[in-house]
Design an enzyme around this catalytic site. Structure first.
Site, PDB file in Angstrom:
ATOM      1  N   LEU A  26      -3.694   4.193   2.222  1.00  0.00           N
ATOM      2  CA  LEU A  26      -3.882   5.031   3.409  1.00  0.00           C
ATOM      3  C   LEU A  26      -4.967   6.078   3.236  1.00  0.00           C
ATOM      4  O   LEU A  26      -5.512   6.573   4.231  1.00  0.00           O
ATOM      5  CB  LEU A  26      -2.562   5.706   3.785  1.00  0.00           C
ATOM      6  N   TYR A  70       0.842  -1.191   0.000  1.00  0.00           N
ATOM      7  CA  TYR A  70       0.000   0.000   0.000  1.00  0.00           C
ATOM      8  C   TYR A  70       0.875   1.238   0.000  1.00  0.00           C
ATOM      9  O   TYR A  70       2.089   1.187   0.202  1.00  0.00           O
ATOM     10  CB  TYR A  70      -0.941   0.006   1.211  1.00  0.00           C
ATOM     11  N   CYS A  71       0.249   2.387  -0.226  1.00  0.00           N
ATOM     12  CA  CYS A  71       0.939   3.682  -0.153  1.00  0.00           C
ATOM     13  C   CYS A  71      -0.115   4.701   0.258  1.00  0.00           C
ATOM     14  O   CYS A  71      -0.865   4.466   1.202  1.00  0.00           O
ATOM     15  CB  CYS A  71       1.610   4.024  -1.479  1.00  0.00           C
ATOM     16  N   GLY A  72      -0.198   5.823  -0.461  1.00  0.00           N
ATOM     17  CA  GLY A  72      -1.243   6.784  -0.184  1.00  0.00           C
ATOM     18  C   GLY A  72      -2.521   6.461  -0.929  1.00  0.00           C
ATOM     19  O   GLY A  72      -3.603   6.432  -0.349  1.00  0.00           O
TER      20      GLY A  72
END
Length: 292
Positions: free
Chosen positions: A277, A248-250
Protein backbone atom coordinates in the site's frame (compact mmCIF):
# COMPACT_ATOMS: atom_id res chain seq x y z
CA UNK A 1 30.32 -31.29 5.41
CA UNK A 2 26.78 -32.66 5.25
CA UNK A 3 24.10 -29.99 5.38
CA UNK A 4 21.92 -29.65 8.46
CA UNK A 5 18.42 -30.48 7.30
CA UNK A 6 15.50 -28.34 8.40
CA UNK A 7 12.25 -30.25 9.02
CA UNK A 8 9.90 -27.49 7.83
CA UNK A 9 10.00 -23.72 7.18
CA UNK A 10 9.10 -23.37 10.87
CA UNK A 11 11.21 -24.92 13.64
CA UNK A 12 10.48 -25.17 17.35
CA UNK A 13 12.52 -23.80 20.21
CA UNK A 14 13.25 -27.38 21.26
CA UNK A 15 14.66 -28.15 17.81
CA UNK A 16 16.89 -25.08 17.91
CA UNK A 17 18.04 -25.61 21.50
CA UNK A 18 19.23 -29.13 20.64
CA UNK A 19 21.37 -27.80 17.78
CA UNK A 20 22.84 -24.59 19.14
CA UNK A 21 26.57 -24.53 18.48
CA UNK A 22 26.36 -26.76 15.42
CA UNK A 23 28.89 -25.47 12.88
CA UNK A 24 26.36 -26.06 10.12
CA UNK A 25 23.84 -23.63 11.60
CA UNK A 26 23.62 -19.82 11.52
CA UNK A 27 21.05 -18.25 13.85
CA UNK A 28 19.88 -14.75 12.91
CA UNK A 29 18.03 -12.09 14.90
CA UNK A 30 16.07 -9.97 12.41
CA UNK A 31 14.19 -7.75 14.87
CA UNK A 32 12.94 -4.27 13.99
CA UNK A 33 11.18 -2.05 16.54
CA UNK A 34 8.31 0.39 16.15
CA UNK A 35 8.79 3.52 18.27
CA UNK A 36 6.49 6.48 18.85
CA UNK A 37 7.80 9.99 18.33
CA UNK A 38 6.27 13.46 18.24
CA UNK A 39 6.12 13.11 14.47
CA UNK A 40 4.43 9.71 14.67
CA UNK A 41 5.66 6.13 14.73
CA UNK A 42 8.85 5.10 12.97
CA UNK A 43 10.97 2.01 12.55
CA UNK A 44 14.10 1.53 14.60
CA UNK A 45 16.78 -1.11 14.26
CA UNK A 46 16.60 -3.84 16.87
CA UNK A 47 20.39 -3.83 17.24
CA UNK A 48 20.47 -2.14 20.66
CA UNK A 49 17.94 -4.62 22.04
CA UNK A 50 20.01 -7.44 20.55
CA UNK A 51 23.19 -6.15 22.19
CA UNK A 52 21.81 -5.06 25.56
CA UNK A 53 18.53 -6.91 26.03
CA UNK A 54 19.98 -10.12 24.72
CA UNK A 55 19.63 -12.69 21.97
CA UNK A 56 19.67 -16.42 21.38
CA UNK A 57 23.24 -17.61 22.11
CA UNK A 58 25.39 -17.42 19.00
CA UNK A 59 22.83 -15.40 17.00
CA UNK A 60 24.07 -12.72 14.63
CA UNK A 61 22.06 -9.58 13.84
CA UNK A 62 20.48 -8.81 10.45
CA UNK A 63 19.72 -5.17 9.68
CA UNK A 64 16.47 -4.90 7.72
CA UNK A 65 16.56 -1.11 7.61
CA UNK A 66 19.91 -0.81 5.85
CA UNK A 67 21.49 -4.05 4.67
CA UNK A 68 18.47 -6.09 3.62
CA UNK A 69 16.63 -3.23 1.92
CA UNK A 70 17.37 -1.13 -1.15
CA UNK A 71 18.69 2.26 0.04
CA UNK A 72 17.71 3.74 -3.32
CA UNK A 73 14.16 2.42 -3.14
CA UNK A 74 11.27 4.84 -3.30
CA UNK A 75 9.61 3.21 -0.31
CA UNK A 76 10.93 1.76 2.94
CA UNK A 77 12.05 -1.88 2.92
CA UNK A 78 12.12 -2.13 -0.87
CA UNK A 79 13.68 -5.48 -1.63
CA UNK A 80 17.38 -5.24 -2.50
CA UNK A 81 19.19 -6.58 -5.53
CA UNK A 82 20.44 -10.14 -5.58
CA UNK A 83 24.01 -8.89 -5.26
CA UNK A 84 23.14 -6.85 -2.16
CA UNK A 85 21.34 -9.81 -0.58
CA UNK A 86 24.38 -12.02 -1.24
CA UNK A 87 26.76 -9.49 0.31
CA UNK A 88 24.58 -8.90 3.38
CA UNK A 89 24.04 -12.63 3.87
CA UNK A 90 27.75 -13.45 3.62
CA UNK A 91 28.50 -10.75 6.20
CA UNK A 92 26.30 -12.78 8.57
CA UNK A 93 28.30 -15.93 7.87
CA UNK A 94 25.76 -17.44 5.49
CA UNK A 95 27.12 -19.56 2.66
CA UNK A 96 26.33 -22.72 0.72
CA UNK A 97 27.35 -24.98 3.61
CA UNK A 98 25.01 -23.75 6.34
CA UNK A 99 21.38 -23.78 7.29
CA UNK A 100 19.74 -20.67 8.77
CA UNK A 101 17.19 -20.19 11.54
CA UNK A 102 15.87 -16.65 11.81
CA UNK A 103 13.72 -15.08 14.52
CA UNK A 104 12.51 -11.70 15.75
CA UNK A 105 11.12 -10.20 18.94
CA UNK A 106 7.67 -9.48 17.47
CA UNK A 107 5.11 -11.71 15.69
CA UNK A 108 7.58 -13.38 13.35
CA UNK A 109 6.95 -11.14 10.34
CA UNK A 110 10.44 -9.64 10.31
CA UNK A 111 11.87 -13.14 10.41
CA UNK A 112 9.45 -14.15 7.66
CA UNK A 113 10.60 -11.20 5.55
CA UNK A 114 14.19 -12.42 5.71
CA UNK A 115 12.97 -15.97 4.97
CA UNK A 116 11.18 -14.58 1.92
CA UNK A 117 14.16 -12.56 0.69
CA UNK A 118 16.60 -15.46 0.95
CA UNK A 119 14.19 -18.10 -0.34
CA UNK A 120 13.32 -15.94 -3.34
CA UNK A 121 17.04 -15.58 -3.94
CA UNK A 122 17.42 -19.35 -4.13
CA UNK A 123 18.83 -20.06 -0.68
CA UNK A 124 17.44 -23.54 0.10
CA UNK A 125 17.83 -24.04 3.85
CA UNK A 126 16.17 -21.40 6.00
CA UNK A 127 13.49 -21.63 8.68
CA UNK A 128 11.71 -19.27 11.07
CA UNK A 129 11.85 -19.95 14.80
CA UNK A 130 8.27 -20.55 15.92
CA UNK A 131 7.43 -18.10 18.69
CA UNK A 132 10.65 -16.16 18.19
CA UNK A 133 12.62 -14.55 20.96
CA UNK A 134 9.53 -14.09 23.14
CA UNK A 135 8.87 -17.82 23.36
CA UNK A 136 12.56 -18.59 23.81
CA UNK A 137 12.72 -16.26 26.82
CA UNK A 138 9.35 -17.38 28.22
CA UNK A 139 10.69 -20.92 28.38
CA UNK A 140 13.65 -19.74 30.46
CA UNK A 141 16.24 -20.57 27.83
CA UNK A 142 19.70 -18.95 27.88
CA UNK A 143 20.29 -15.45 26.53
CA UNK A 144 23.57 -13.84 25.49
CA UNK A 145 24.30 -10.11 25.32
CA UNK A 146 26.85 -8.19 23.30
CA UNK A 147 28.08 -8.63 19.76
CA UNK A 148 28.39 -12.03 18.14
CA UNK A 149 31.17 -12.20 15.55
CA UNK A 150 29.81 -14.00 12.45
CA UNK A 151 31.60 -17.03 11.10
CA UNK A 152 33.72 -16.50 8.02
CA UNK A 153 31.54 -17.23 5.01
CA UNK A 154 32.61 -19.17 1.97
CA UNK A 155 30.89 -19.29 -1.40
CA UNK A 156 27.22 -18.32 -1.49
CA UNK A 157 25.38 -19.30 -4.66
CA UNK A 158 22.14 -17.40 -5.24
CA UNK A 159 19.81 -17.27 -8.24
CA UNK A 160 16.47 -15.51 -8.18
CA UNK A 161 13.45 -17.82 -8.24
CA UNK A 162 10.36 -16.67 -10.13
CA UNK A 163 6.99 -16.34 -8.44
CA UNK A 164 7.93 -15.00 -5.02
CA UNK A 165 7.27 -11.35 -5.81
CA UNK A 166 4.43 -9.37 -7.36
CA UNK A 167 4.72 -5.84 -8.69
CA UNK A 168 2.30 -2.99 -9.33
CA UNK A 169 1.54 -4.12 -12.88
CA UNK A 170 0.55 -7.60 -11.76
CA UNK A 171 -1.71 -6.26 -9.02
CA UNK A 172 -3.38 -3.91 -11.50
CA UNK A 173 -4.04 -6.86 -13.82
CA UNK A 174 -5.63 -8.76 -10.95
CA UNK A 175 -7.86 -5.81 -10.05
CA UNK A 176 -8.85 -5.40 -13.71
CA UNK A 177 -9.74 -9.07 -14.02
CA UNK A 178 -6.94 -9.77 -16.49
CA UNK A 179 -5.04 -12.13 -14.18
CA UNK A 180 -6.51 -15.04 -12.19
CA UNK A 181 -5.16 -14.49 -8.69
CA UNK A 182 -6.46 -13.71 -5.23
CA UNK A 183 -5.46 -10.58 -3.32
CA UNK A 184 -4.89 -10.83 0.43
CA UNK A 185 -4.38 -7.89 2.78
CA UNK A 186 -2.30 -8.81 5.85
CA UNK A 187 -3.05 -5.60 7.77
CA UNK A 188 -5.39 -5.39 10.75
CA UNK A 189 -9.14 -5.44 10.19
CA UNK A 190 -9.44 -1.74 11.07
CA UNK A 191 -6.77 -0.80 8.50
CA UNK A 192 -8.43 -3.04 5.93
CA UNK A 193 -11.71 -1.24 6.47
CA UNK A 194 -9.97 2.14 6.24
CA UNK A 195 -10.77 3.17 9.82
CA UNK A 196 -7.11 3.50 10.81
CA UNK A 197 -3.79 3.91 9.04
CA UNK A 198 -0.94 6.37 8.58
CA UNK A 199 -1.08 6.82 4.81
CA UNK A 200 -2.91 9.78 3.31
CA UNK A 201 -5.27 7.36 1.54
CA UNK A 202 -6.75 4.51 3.56
CA UNK A 203 -8.50 1.27 2.73
CA UNK A 204 -7.71 -1.86 0.76
CA UNK A 205 -7.14 -2.80 -2.86
CA UNK A 206 -10.40 -3.78 -4.59
CA UNK A 207 -11.19 -7.48 -4.53
CA UNK A 208 -8.99 -8.20 -1.51
CA UNK A 209 -9.78 -10.46 1.40
CA UNK A 210 -8.38 -9.78 4.86
CA UNK A 211 -6.10 -12.26 6.65
CA UNK A 212 -4.29 -10.15 9.24
CA UNK A 213 -0.85 -11.27 10.33
CA UNK A 214 -2.06 -11.32 13.93
CA UNK A 215 -4.82 -13.78 13.08
CA UNK A 216 -2.39 -16.57 12.21
CA UNK A 217 -0.40 -16.17 15.46
CA UNK A 218 -1.35 -17.33 18.94
CA UNK A 219 -0.97 -14.09 20.91
CA UNK A 220 -0.09 -15.84 24.17
CA UNK A 221 2.66 -18.12 22.88
CA UNK A 222 3.58 -16.11 19.74
CA UNK A 223 3.58 -19.44 17.87
CA UNK A 224 2.03 -19.90 14.45
CA UNK A 225 -1.30 -21.65 13.93
CA UNK A 226 -0.99 -25.04 12.32
CA UNK A 227 -3.10 -27.85 10.88
CA UNK A 228 -6.84 -27.36 10.67
CA UNK A 229 -6.76 -24.10 12.62
CA UNK A 230 -4.38 -22.58 10.05
CA UNK A 231 -6.33 -24.00 7.11
CA UNK A 232 -9.54 -22.42 8.37
CA UNK A 233 -7.87 -19.07 8.99
CA UNK A 234 -6.41 -18.80 5.47
CA UNK A 235 -9.43 -20.31 3.69
CA UNK A 236 -10.73 -16.93 2.41
CA UNK A 237 -7.65 -16.69 0.18
CA UNK A 238 -8.61 -19.79 -1.79
CA UNK A 239 -12.38 -19.58 -1.67
CA UNK A 240 -12.52 -18.39 -5.28
CA UNK A 241 -10.23 -21.11 -6.57
CA UNK A 242 -7.55 -18.77 -7.97
CA UNK A 243 -4.27 -20.59 -8.59
CA UNK A 244 -2.10 -17.72 -7.37
CA UNK A 245 -2.26 -15.62 -4.20
CA UNK A 246 -0.71 -12.17 -3.87
CA UNK A 247 -0.33 -10.82 -0.34
CA UNK A 248 0.25 -7.18 0.57
CA UNK A 249 0.28 -4.94 3.64
CA UNK A 250 1.80 -1.51 4.18
CA UNK A 251 5.36 -2.17 3.04
CA UNK A 252 5.66 -5.91 2.41
CA UNK A 253 6.62 -6.99 5.94
CA UNK A 254 3.42 -8.28 7.57
CA UNK A 255 2.60 -9.65 4.13
CA UNK A 256 5.64 -11.92 4.34
CA UNK A 257 4.31 -13.43 7.58
CA UNK A 258 0.88 -14.17 6.12
CA UNK A 259 2.43 -15.36 2.84
CA UNK A 260 4.65 -17.83 4.68
CA UNK A 261 1.59 -19.10 6.56
CA UNK A 262 -0.19 -19.64 3.23
CA UNK A 263 2.75 -21.64 1.91
CA UNK A 264 2.81 -23.67 5.10
CA UNK A 265 -0.89 -24.36 4.58
CA UNK A 266 -0.08 -25.98 1.25
CA UNK A 267 -0.51 -23.16 -1.26
CA UNK A 268 2.61 -23.21 -3.47
CA UNK A 269 2.00 -20.16 -5.67
CA UNK A 270 2.07 -17.27 -3.19
CA UNK A 271 3.72 -13.92 -3.81
CA UNK A 272 4.38 -10.78 -1.78
CA UNK A 273 3.57 -7.42 -3.36
CA UNK A 274 6.75 -5.64 -2.38
CA UNK A 275 5.53 -2.05 -2.74
CA UNK A 276 2.22 -2.90 -1.07
CA UNK A 277 0.00 0.00 0.00
CA UNK A 278 2.94 2.37 0.32
CA UNK A 279 3.17 2.23 -3.46
CA UNK A 280 -0.49 1.67 -4.34
CA UNK A 281 -1.90 4.43 -2.13
CA UNK A 282 0.71 6.91 -3.35
CA UNK A 283 -1.01 7.00 -6.77
CA UNK A 284 -4.30 8.89 -6.46
CA UNK A 285 -5.56 7.25 -9.65
CA UNK A 286 -5.47 3.76 -8.15
CA UNK A 287 -8.66 2.72 -6.32
CA UNK A 288 -8.94 1.97 -2.61
CA UNK A 289 -11.99 0.56 -0.88
CA UNK A 290 -13.14 1.62 2.56
CA UNK A 291 -15.87 -0.16 4.54
CA UNK A 292 -18.23 1.92 6.63
Amino acid sequence: MNALELPTPLVTTDWLAERLGDDRLVVVDASVLSVSTAAGSRWLSGLDDYLIGGHVPGAVFADHLEEFSDPEGRFGFTRPTLARIARAARELGIDDDVSVVVYDSSLGHWAARLWWLLSAAGFPRIAVLDGGLSRWQAEGRPIDTGFQLPREAGTLTLARIDGFWADLDEVQRIVDGESDAALVCALSASEFRGETGTRSRRGHIPGSVNIPLGSIVDRETRTQLDGQALAERVAPATAGGAPRIVVYCGGGIAAAGTALALRRAGHPDVAVYDGSLDEWAADPELPLITVA
